[in-house]
Design a protein around this motif. Structure first.
Motif, mmCIF file in Angstrom:
data_model
loop_
_atom_site.group_PDB
_atom_site.id
_atom_site.type_symbol
_atom_site.label_atom_id
_atom_site.label_comp_id
_atom_site.label_asym_id
_atom_site.label_seq_id
_atom_site.Cartn_x
_atom_site.Cartn_y
_atom_site.Cartn_z
ATOM 1 N N ILE A 5 0.851 -1.178 0.000
ATOM 2 C CA ILE A 5 0.000 0.000 0.000
ATOM 3 C C ILE A 5 0.892 1.235 0.000
ATOM 4 O O ILE A 5 2.082 1.162 0.298
ATOM 5 C CB ILE A 5 -0.943 0.011 1.223
ATOM 6 C CG1 ILE A 5 -0.138 -0.188 2.512
ATOM 7 C CG2 ILE A 5 -2.025 -1.062 1.073
ATOM 8 C CD1 ILE A 5 -0.987 -0.120 3.781
ATOM 9 N N THR A 6 0.291 2.363 -0.354
ATOM 10 C CA THR A 6 1.043 3.623 -0.410
ATOM 11 C C THR A 6 0.389 4.632 0.523
ATOM 12 O O THR A 6 -0.837 4.753 0.562
ATOM 13 C CB THR A 6 1.072 4.176 -1.842
ATOM 14 O OG1 THR A 6 1.688 3.200 -2.701
ATOM 15 C CG2 THR A 6 1.857 5.467 -1.926
ATOM 16 N N LYS A 8 -1.066 7.999 1.914
ATOM 17 C CA LYS A 8 -1.724 9.166 1.336
ATOM 18 C C LYS A 8 -1.674 10.372 2.266
ATOM 19 O O LYS A 8 -1.587 11.504 1.816
ATOM 20 C CB LYS A 8 -3.199 8.854 1.038
ATOM 21 C CG LYS A 8 -3.451 8.100 -0.216
ATOM 22 C CD LYS A 8 -4.878 8.279 -0.732
ATOM 23 C CE LYS A 8 -5.952 8.260 0.347
ATOM 24 N NZ LYS A 8 -7.316 8.315 -0.237
ATOM 25 N N ARG A 26 -2.965 7.312 6.830
ATOM 26 C CA ARG A 26 -4.028 6.814 5.945
ATOM 27 C C ARG A 26 -3.391 6.409 4.630
ATOM 28 O O ARG A 26 -2.569 7.140 4.068
ATOM 29 C CB ARG A 26 -5.097 7.891 5.729
ATOM 30 C CG ARG A 26 -6.263 7.412 4.854
ATOM 31 C CD ARG A 26 -7.412 8.401 4.854
ATOM 32 N NE ARG A 26 -8.093 8.422 6.152
ATOM 33 C CZ ARG A 26 -7.995 9.398 7.045
ATOM 34 N NH1 ARG A 26 -7.238 10.439 6.798
ATOM 35 N NH2 ARG A 26 -8.647 9.332 8.185
ATOM 36 N N ALA A 27 -3.800 5.237 4.147
ATOM 37 C CA ALA A 27 -3.201 4.683 2.928
ATOM 38 C C ALA A 27 -4.150 4.788 1.748
ATOM 39 O O ALA A 27 -5.309 5.201 1.886
ATOM 40 C CB ALA A 27 -2.806 3.224 3.162
ATOM 41 N N ASP A 28 -3.660 4.364 0.594
ATOM 42 C CA ASP A 28 -4.469 4.447 -0.622
ATOM 43 C C ASP A 28 -5.578 3.412 -0.675
ATOM 44 O O ASP A 28 -6.371 3.396 -1.622
ATOM 45 C CB ASP A 28 -3.596 4.359 -1.874
ATOM 46 C CG ASP A 28 -2.747 3.102 -1.931
ATOM 47 O OD1 ASP A 28 -2.785 2.308 -0.967
ATOM 48 O OD2 ASP A 28 -2.030 2.914 -2.939
ATOM 49 N N ASP A 29 -5.659 2.533 0.339
ATOM 50 C CA ASP A 29 -6.812 1.626 0.443
ATOM 51 C C ASP A 29 -7.865 2.199 1.382
ATOM 52 O O ASP A 29 -8.827 1.503 1.737
ATOM 53 C CB ASP A 29 -6.367 0.236 0.928
ATOM 54 C CG ASP A 29 -5.750 0.264 2.316
ATOM 55 O OD1 ASP A 29 -5.579 1.366 2.893
ATOM 56 O OD2 ASP A 29 -5.445 -0.827 2.843
ATOM 57 N N ASP A 30 -7.676 3.465 1.806
ATOM 58 C CA ASP A 30 -8.590 4.193 2.692
ATOM 59 C C ASP A 30 -8.686 3.600 4.097
ATOM 60 O O ASP A 30 -9.634 3.882 4.823
ATOM 61 C CB ASP A 30 -9.997 4.309 2.074
ATOM 62 C CG ASP A 30 -10.004 5.248 0.873
ATOM 63 O OD1 ASP A 30 -9.253 6.249 0.910
ATOM 64 O OD2 ASP A 30 -10.736 4.970 -0.095
#
Length: 248
Positions: A5-6, A8, A26-30
């Motif tokens: 994951i990245t 955000k 918080r990541a790019d998978d919310d």
């Protein structure tokens, strides 16, 4: 490799943890994660976290799911938070946030299932984790409770410590009152042995999840950082020896 994951948004730094205070990101998978960066926790610490998370889940412990997180350098550079550079250096270890969790307190120990206490105690001795201390005056327990009162087991970056003595472990571990359960209890040993063996049987898959940057010294190349994976495996294989159980 696990799903990567990245990051955000870097939300804040946590006050949990003594040696390494993670950041809530918080990541790019919310989803939101507690994240330990390579610059601060170092490769050895992140390997310990990942191995413990995988082996602990095999062993039936409530350890939050984890992922490898990439943190864009520009996200770090544009942040004005203190210590944010702790997140730099390469892929990070991200542990899924347990919403509205609270630290386990001394007064709450009797409310926990006895089998879970024994399982945590055995697991920590297996992975040589001395970072689960708690007494009436407090400590660094690395156990949290969700709003329902269910336990979550966290923070294993100092596990696989070859210098940890059983005397120290016995004196400080939060569930040290359960040590007597294992002494001479062959039925307990017959119950737990196959479970530890099964967890270790997944060693190849588990180690394949680890980024090279956590294992090797020079940007994912060169000599392995100690303890090496082979040294860690030797620590875990202690459960096959009589001395391992005799000390408990």
């Amino acid at each position: 490799m696990p799903d990567r994951i990245t990051a955000k948004e870097i939300i804040r730094q946590s006050h949990q943890g003594i040696s390494v205070q993670p950041f809530l990101i918080r990541a790019d998978d919310d989803q939101t994660y507690f994240v330990k960066g390579l610059s601060r926790a170092l490769g050895a610490g992140l390997v310990s976290e990942a191995l413990a998370a995988e082996l602990g889940a095999h062993f039936g412990l409530p350890i939050p799911p984890w992922k490898v997180m990439d943190i864009p350098q520009e996200l770090i550079d544009f942040s004005v938070m203190d210590n944010v550079q702790d997140l730099s250096g390469g892929p990070a270890f991200a542990s899924l946030q347990v919403d509205n969790a609270s630290d386990l307190l001394w007064a709450s120990l009797n409310s926990l299932p006895v089998d879970l206490k024994r399982r945590v105690l055995l697991f920590d001795w297996w992975i040589l984790n001395g970072d689960r201390g708690l007494g009436e005056r407090g400590g660094n327990v690395n156990l949290i409770l969700d709003p329902k009162g269910d336990l979550a087991v966290i923070d294993h970056n100092v596990a696989f410590d070859p210098e940890l003595s059983f005397e120290e472990f016995r004196q400080y571990h939060v569930f040290r009152d359960q040590l007597g359960f294992f002494q001479g209890n062959l039925l307990a040993r017959l119950d737990y042995l196959p479970q530890l063996d099964a967890a270790l049987g997944d060693w190849g898959r588990i180690t394949s999840l680890l980024p090279d940057e956590w294992i090797y010294r020079d940007q994912g190349h060169g000599d392995e950082i100690e303890p090496t994976l082979q040294q860690r495996l030797q620590i875990l294989e202690r459960f096959k020896e009589e001395q391992f159980w005799g000390q408990l």
